[in-house]
Scaffold this motif. Structure first.
Motif, PDB file in Angstrom:
ATOM      1  N   GLU A  66       0.601  -1.200   0.063  1.00  0.00           N
ATOM      2  CA  GLU A  66      -0.019  -0.095  -0.126  1.00  0.00           C
ATOM      3  C   GLU A  66       0.798   1.219   0.173  1.00  0.00           C
ATOM      4  N   GLU A 111       0.614   3.702  -3.079  1.00  0.00           N
ATOM      5  CA  GLU A 111      -0.132   4.991  -3.479  1.00  0.00           C
ATOM      6  C   GLU A 111      -0.017   6.045  -2.386  1.00  0.00           C
ATOM      7  N   ALA A 112       0.675   5.740  -1.218  1.00  0.00           N
ATOM      8  CA  ALA A 112       0.776   6.788  -0.253  1.00  0.00           C
ATOM      9  C   ALA A 112       1.815   7.533  -0.526  1.00  0.00           C
ATOM     10  N   ASN A 120       2.838   8.470  -3.485  1.00  0.00           N
ATOM     11  CA  ASN A 120       2.550   9.192  -4.710  1.00  0.00           C
ATOM     12  C   ASN A 120       2.248  10.690  -4.153  1.00  0.00           C
ATOM     13  N   VAL A 121       1.535  10.722  -2.909  1.00  0.00           N
ATOM     14  CA  VAL A 121       1.210  12.070  -2.528  1.00  0.00           C
ATOM     15  C   VAL A 121       2.475  12.909  -2.424  1.00  0.00           C
ATOM     16  N   TYR A 168       4.928  12.579  -6.488  1.00  0.00           N
ATOM     17  CA  TYR A 168       4.239  13.505  -7.532  1.00  0.00           C
ATOM     18  C   TYR A 168       3.426  14.792  -6.995  1.00  0.00           C
ATOM     19  N   GLY A 169       3.069  14.704  -5.802  1.00  0.00           N
ATOM     20  CA  GLY A 169       2.421  15.794  -5.207  1.00  0.00           C
ATOM     21  C   GLY A 169       3.428  16.893  -4.687  1.00  0.00           C
ATOM     22  N   THR A 204       4.156  18.688  -7.851  1.00  0.00           N
ATOM     23  CA  THR A 204       3.190  19.561  -8.336  1.00  0.00           C
ATOM     24  C   THR A 204       3.199  20.932  -7.354  1.00  0.00           C
TER      25      THR A 204
END
Lengths: 288, 268
Positions: A196, A199-200, A202-203, A206-207, A210
């Protein structure tokens, strides 16, 4: 052949310079193999490379196309934002080229498929193999695009450039590469324990990318402070760009804080590799 | 199209609907990421507005609602890509599917309908509810507003499905069509109004886009929801969406036919 490489390994253990050259040669061999395989279908590769650039290009183009209607972004002109956006894109994609093998989705796939276990069996240092395991050549178009956006920003802003400012931005890129590389290594290490984490992380990765593409001053105070003092992303490119543009740093921070990027990034990276070593030592395999 | 003929399609839709509920942890992290990115996008839009009460017919509240809607539609409308059909062709599984006694296009249409409905209920509605809690969300006006919005959303999905199906058909011609896919999603993101509301673009760009099906795949629904397009104008928007959907589905059928004729499946 086997004898010779065994010999060179023997020598390299004694001479650190020779050892570094040996590792670098191994690394580039791994990259070469991947580049060749990616170039088998030329048309598909060209389209993929174009698509990679278009994804970034479309995001920035959408912003650039609507900005005239609004005049500016929280007191920033398009050229100023381009400088910030381009630096973030350039550094992140260079990081992705180098650290792609550590990115959680990639490493997690290796762990689950059991191919990671074969990395452990080979007589090549583990990090070299992971570094050389996912080199996506198509991203080179994004490097070009990131550089072009920076160049556009440099051309638009009214800044008397000198060696110090150029060095500040170059250091910012290096710091950003190390910082996000560190996040990739942390995310990759977490996949030894849990699926898991993919996905965590990615924040943050990629977050975070951005987030630092736009002036941090536009975000709500809680968000801005979190990414300044808790996760020091503001030091990577926002503060250097503020300094280059001759603007004061927020919260009354001293001007020299703008040059901390080459320190913040590597600190993050070395902490990440310490965590990586713990993870590898505890690694049990996927049970293949 | 009698009752019994519809049964395989309905069960395909139902199965694909249920499959979406299999990974609650992935759904949780998907929502977290989605909210974070949404918050960043809202900050950029609000900073663009500054002190202005309205730009191109949009208020800041409209802009926030727009962001909530686009973020809510990512899953249901597959805005970040969809490679299932492509994979089926590459792996040769397409051969098994072709043996079945029903329409290949219809079967994928039904499957994607189930997937989209589940994604919208699971993620879309949750995201909109969270946006309503955290920000000031605007809702469609009156029962008519809701009905028009819902119809427009279904058409946006159907039109988008036809486009995605067409893109995936490239797999019949190219051994690695993922590049074509990625290219298509990048184009879609800019042209359907996912990255920025199309109303914010300059007139020339909007005029070019008006000749393409892309606004029908998302922007139209946002404008109907916000009431930017209402009454007769909204009906016109739905008409354009329906026309593009029919045209693209027809094209998809034609291209699929050509693709199947050159299909070679290795092994067996």
């Amino acid at each position: 052949m086997g004898e010779r490489s065994a010999l060179s390994r023997q020598q390299s253990a004694d001479d650190p310079l020779l050892s570094a050259r040996h590792l670098l040669r191994l690394y580039f061999r791994l990259l070469g193999a991947q580049v060749r395989s990616q170039l088998v279908y030329r048309t598909a590769f060209a389209l993929d490379a174009l698509a990679a650039a278009l994804i970034t290009g479309a995001e920035f183009a959408a912003f650039a196309l609507v900005l005239p209607r609004f005049g500016g972004l929280g007191g920033w002109t398009l050229g100023e934002v381009a400088l910030l956006y381009g630096l973030a894109e350039l550094a992140f994609v260079l990081m992705d080229l180098a650290f792609g093998g550590f990115d959680a989705p990639n490493l997690s796939a290796h762990v689950r498929a059991g191919t990671f276990d074969t990395f452990l069996l080979r007589p090549v240092p583990l990090p070299v193999q992971v570094f050389g395991s996912d080199f996506a050549l198509r991203r080179l178009t994004r490097v070009g695009l990131g550089a072009a956006i920076v160049a556009y920003g440099v051309g638009q802003v009214d800044v008397p450039w000198d060696v110090g400012k150029v060095a500040l931005l170059a250091g910012s890129v290096l710091g950003t590469i190390a910082f996000f590389g560190g996040l990739f290594v942390v995310g990759g290490t977490l996949t030894f324990w849990t699926v898991e984490s993919v996905e965590a992380m990615n924040v943050l990765t990629y977050g975070g990318r951005t987030l630092i593409s736009y002036p941090l001053g536009i975000y709500p105070a809680a968000l801005r402070k979190t990414f300044t003092y808790l996760i020091p992303a503001a030091f990577l490119s926002y503060f250097p760009v503020l300094h280059v543009l001759g603007r004061p740093l927020p919260d009354g921070l001293p001007g020299w804080a703008a040059s901390l990027s080459p320190l913040v990034g590597p600190l993050m990276l070395s902490a990440a590799f310490a965590f990586w070593r713990v993870g590898v030592r505890r690694y049990h395999g996927a049970g293949n | 199209m009698g009752g019994p003929h519809l049964r395989p399609y309905l069960s395909a839709a139902r199965l694909s609907f249920r499959r979406q509920f299999a990974y609650p942890a992935a759904t949780f992290w998907g929502l977290t990421t989605n909210l974070f990115f949404g918050a960043l996008r809202i900050a950029v839009l609000l900073a663009l507005f500054g002190a202005r009460p309205q730009v191109a017919g949009f208020t800041p509240q409209d802009a926030i609602t727009y962001t909530g809607l686009t973020q809510a539609f990512i899953g249901a409308l597959s805005l970040f890509g969809w490679y299932d059909l492509m994979r089926t062709v590459h792996r040769g599984e397409v051969a098994t599917e072709l043996l079945r006694p029903h329409s290949f296009l219809g079967f994928w249409f039904a499957q994607d309908a189930g997937r989209a409905a589940a994604q919208f209920m699971l993620r879309g509605v949750t995201i909109l509810a969270l946006y309503a809690l955290l920000w000031d969300l605007k809702l469609p006006e009156g029962p008519l507003g809701w009905v028009l919005t819902l119809l427009s959303a279904v058409l946006a999905w159907a039109c988008g499905f036809a486009f995605r199906f067409l893109v995936n058909c490239a797999a019949f011609w190219s051994p690695d069509a993922v590049g074509i896919g990625r290219f298509a999603w990048a184009l879609l993101g800019l042209c359907c109004g996912f990255l920025m509301p199309l109303a914010f673009f300059s007139a020339w760009f909007q005029n070019v886009l008006a000749w393409t099906p892309f606004p029908s795949m998302m922007n139209s629904t946002v404008e109907v929801w916000l009431g930017v397009k209402a009454g007769a104008e909204a009906l016109g928007v739905l008409g354009v969406q329906a026309a593009w959907t029919v045209a693209l589905l027809g094209l998809a059928r034609f291209v699929l036919g050509r693709g199947l004729r050159r299909l070679e499946v290795a092994g067996g």
